[in-house]
Design an enzyme around this catalytic site. Structure first.
Site, short mmCIF file in Angstrom:
data_model
loop_
_atom_site.label_atom_id
_atom_site.label_comp_id
_atom_site.label_asym_id
_atom_site.label_seq_id
_atom_site.Cartn_x
_atom_site.Cartn_y
_atom_site.Cartn_z
CE1 TYR A 52 1.06 -0.28 4.45
CE2 TYR A 52 0.12 1.92 4.34
CZ TYR A 52 0.88 0.96 4.99
OH TYR A 52 1.47 1.27 6.19
CE LYS B 104 3.15 3.53 3.46
NZ LYS B 104 3.27 3.45 4.91
CD GLU C 36 10.03 2.30 10.50
OE1 GLU C 36 9.81 3.31 9.80
OE2 GLU C 36 9.97 1.15 10.04
CG LEU D 8 8.19 2.85 4.84
CD1 LEU D 8 7.89 1.57 4.05
CD2 LEU D 8 6.92 3.62 5.08
N1 PDD Z 1 2.85 5.24 7.48
N2 PDD Z 1 7.50 4.14 8.99
C1 PDD Z 1 6.39 3.40 8.97
C2 PDD Z 1 6.41 2.06 9.62
C3 PDD Z 1 5.22 3.89 8.34
O1 PDD Z 1 4.13 3.14 8.30
C4 PDD Z 1 5.24 5.18 7.76
C5 PDD Z 1 4.05 5.76 7.06
C6 PDD Z 1 6.43 5.94 7.83
C7 PDD Z 1 6.56 7.32 7.24
O2 PDD Z 1 6.56 7.30 5.86
P1 PDD Z 1 5.98 8.53 5.02
O3 PDD Z 1 6.72 9.72 5.46
O4 PDD Z 1 6.23 8.15 3.63
O5 PDD Z 1 4.52 8.64 5.36
C8 PDD Z 1 7.56 5.38 8.44
C9 PDD Z 1 1.60 5.58 6.82
C10 PDD Z 1 1.25 7.02 6.89
C11 PDD Z 1 0.51 4.65 7.32
O6 PDD Z 1 0.79 3.47 7.44
O7 PDD Z 1 -0.61 5.10 7.57
#
Ligand code: PDD
Length: 278
Positions: free
Chosen positions: A32, A145, A177, A201
């Site tokens: 996703y 992801k 993270e 991620l």
């Molecule tokens: N999550 N790390 C993890 C485990 C994440 O799920 C996300 C983003 C990030 C940050 O990535 P970005 O800056 O590209 O949003 C880091 C999304 C928002 C979610 O799962 O809803």
């Protein structure tokens, strides 16, 4: 009325019929992306498509659309929902087939996207949030992801059960993270964050913030940092599509710095804001 994009059709949510044999249900077998919509536009869309392609290749799901086609459809979705500020979620599962661990021989991936209005979390960005530390029990490909988010869900719930807003994850004493965002610390004037390897991620917001830090000549170290560095940090913040640059002002019940968002965090919040289309 909310319009979804499902199997190449734009439909009201109520009209969508999802198969119980979708491998997303059986195995979390899918990938996703979560985009942010600012001023009716998909923010940093190219970075999201790059990551989607990487996730798809990593778990061997053939993407049924080219990036250009996807971009056209997703923009149409935003328009059909008349959204100017919000989020757009897209997921692609391996397909529909009777439960079997082997990849199905027939059929094609199932693509679903929808968007939701969402305002910027301006109040929380002013006050900051609280975090607790928790063991990172995820698999060794956190750079994809994927839908399989059970460990992330458990970490988030544990954090809230312990009276915090989110969990900062660590593996063998090294901070990776947060449950759905990246984390950075400021220690003696240096910005430190886990390197973009398989253990985290590769956040789009993380990339933007590192670019902004470089432009402001803030020294950056992409290296794992320890739990004690986290606790001793002058500033801690998390980055993510929905939360932007979010100060963490308390970790495991101990205030970070003076317990309010620090100057580097504030600076990066302002710089981030300046990248947004109006
Ligand atoms: N999550 N790390 C993890 C485990 C994440 O799920 C996300 C983003 C990030 C940050 O990535 P970005 O800056 O590209 O949003 C880091 C999304 C928002 C979610 O799962 O809803």
């Amino acid at each position: 009325m909310s319009i979804y994009w499902y199997q190449n059709q734009f439909l009201p949510k109520e009209e969508i019929r999802v198969s119980p044999d979708d491998r997303g249900y059986f195995f979390g077998d899918g990938i996703y992306e979560m985009f942010r919509i600012y001023g009716g536009q998909l923010y940093e869309a190219e970075l999201h498509y790059e990551r989607l392609q990487k996730s798809a290749a990593g778990v061997r799901i053939p993407l049924p659309y080219s990036v250009d086609e996807l971009h056209m459809r997703l923009n149409e979705l935003v328009e059909r929902n008349s959204l100017t500020e919000g989020t757009l979620y897209i997921q692609i599962t391996r397909g529909i087939a009777p439960r079997n661990h082997l990849f199905p021989k027939e059929g094609s991936p199932v693509v679903m996207a929808h968007c939701n209005p969402m305002k910027r979390p301006v109040t929380q960005m002013e006050t900051g949030v609280r975090a607790v530390t928790a063991e990172d029990i995820r698999w060794r490909h956190c750079d994809y992801k994927t839908l399989n988010l059970l460990a992330n869900v458990l970490a988030k719930q544990e954090a809230v059960d312990r009276g915090a807003d989110d969990a900062i994850l660590h593996r063998d004493g090294l901070v990776t993270e947060c449950s759905a965002s990246n984390v950075m610390i400021v220690l003696s004037g240096r910005l430190i964050t886990h390197p973009a390897d398989k253990r985290i991620l590769h956040g789009v917001t993380r990339a933007v913030v590192l670019r902004l830090a470089a432009a402001s000549e803030i020294p950056v170290e992409e290296r794992p940092f320890t739990l004690s560095e986290l606790r001793d940090a002058d500033e801690v913040f998390q980055t993510g599509t929905t939360i932007e640059v979010m100060p963490i002002v308390n970790v495991d019940g101990h205030p970070i710095g003076d317990g309010s968002p620090g100057p580097v965090t504030r600076r990066l919040q302002r710089d981030f804001e300046s990248t947004l289309p109006s």
